[in-house]
Motif scaffolding. Structure first.
Motif, short mmCIF file in Angstrom:
data_model
loop_
_atom_site.label_atom_id
_atom_site.label_comp_id
_atom_site.label_asym_id
_atom_site.label_seq_id
_atom_site.Cartn_x
_atom_site.Cartn_y
_atom_site.Cartn_z
N VAL A 96 3.70 -3.70 1.83
CA VAL A 96 2.86 -2.45 2.12
C VAL A 96 1.64 -2.53 1.29
O VAL A 96 1.83 -2.94 -0.25
N ASN A 97 0.45 -2.41 1.74
CA ASN A 97 -0.80 -2.20 0.83
C ASN A 97 -0.94 -0.89 0.32
O ASN A 97 -1.03 -0.02 1.16
N VAL A 98 -0.53 -0.61 -1.09
CA VAL A 98 -0.67 0.60 -1.52
C VAL A 98 -2.35 1.32 -1.63
O VAL A 98 -2.28 2.38 -1.92
N ASN A 99 -3.12 0.33 -1.29
CA ASN A 99 -4.29 1.12 -1.08
C ASN A 99 -4.85 1.53 0.38
O ASN A 99 -5.77 2.03 0.37
N GLN A 100 -4.00 1.12 1.11
CA GLN A 100 -4.33 1.35 2.57
C GLN A 100 -3.16 2.04 3.31
O GLN A 100 -3.21 2.95 4.20
N GLY A 101 -1.71 1.81 2.99
CA GLY A 101 -0.56 2.50 3.44
C GLY A 101 -0.53 3.87 3.26
O GLY A 101 -0.61 4.47 2.19
N SER A 102 0.08 4.35 4.41
CA SER A 102 0.65 5.83 4.41
C SER A 102 1.84 6.00 3.56
O SER A 102 2.56 5.07 2.97
N ALA A 103 2.32 7.23 2.92
CA ALA A 103 3.51 7.63 2.37
C ALA A 103 4.54 6.99 3.23
O ALA A 103 5.46 6.55 2.73
N LYS A 104 4.49 7.06 4.71
CA LYS A 104 5.46 6.96 5.41
C LYS A 104 5.96 5.41 5.40
O LYS A 104 7.08 4.79 5.24
N ALA A 105 4.50 4.56 5.40
CA ALA A 105 4.83 3.04 5.40
C ALA A 105 5.50 2.51 3.97
O ALA A 105 6.16 1.54 3.97
N MET A 106 5.06 3.26 2.88
CA MET A 106 5.57 3.10 1.66
C MET A 106 7.07 3.57 1.52
O MET A 106 7.73 2.49 1.08
N VAL A 107 7.42 4.57 2.01
CA VAL A 107 8.91 4.87 2.11
C VAL A 107 9.79 3.81 2.72
O VAL A 107 10.68 3.32 2.37
#
Length: 156
Positions: A96-107
């Motif tokens: 996951v790209n922490v500069n573009q991803g949503s919170a949901k994608a990070m979870v």
């Protein structure tokens, strides 16, 4: 009417960010067929971070066929081959790209609590892009140890 123009312009500027936020399948032979066959009922986000053996994927495909998944036998075989090659237990999990991803994608990709992922997104919006794990670890209140364990899954 002039009042709404800045709001409308701001909303439009978010469209590319939201569009990039959707989980994506890895490039490779069978991707288009997998998107077509599996995507007719649900998005790929439901399984993009899942890892299964060939037997596991075949069991899931068989279950989906019983639930009404449409396709030809050749397509099901192509989907099985694709999932086994690119989303097997031996392939690394999604990043996951922490500069573009949503919170949901990070979870989903990192297995972190929603509160931590939301804090990362809020910090990014307020302070700008992250360049390294050290930058992400500056986010107040997050579980640094959990993020450090997932550092291979983080892109910038």
């Amino acid at each position: 009417m002039k009042f709404f123009r800045p709001i409308f312009a701001a909303a439009l500027s978010l469209v590319p960010v939201l569009a990039d936020d959707k989980p994506k399948l890895p490039e490779g032979p069978g991707k288009a067929t997998t998107e077509k066959v599996c995507g007719s009922c649900h998005g790929v986000g439901i399984f993009v971070n899942r890892r299964e053996s060939r037997e596991g994927w075949n069991g899931i495909i068989e279950d989906m066929i019983h639930r009404g998944m449409k396709g030809e036998d050749e397509e099901f075989g192509e989907v099985s081959d694709y999932l086994t090659q690119f989303l097997s237990k031996s392939t690394p999990g999604g990043k996951v790209n922490v500069n573009q991803g949503s919170a949901k994608a990070m979870v989903s990709a990192l297995g972190i609590p929603e509160a931590d992922a939301t804090a990362i997104v809020k910090y990014r919006v307020a302070n700008g892009k992250f360049n390294s794990l050290e930058d992400v670890l500056k986010v107040p209140g997050i579980n640094a140890a959990a993020l450090e364990k997932q550092k291979e899954k983080i892109d910038y």
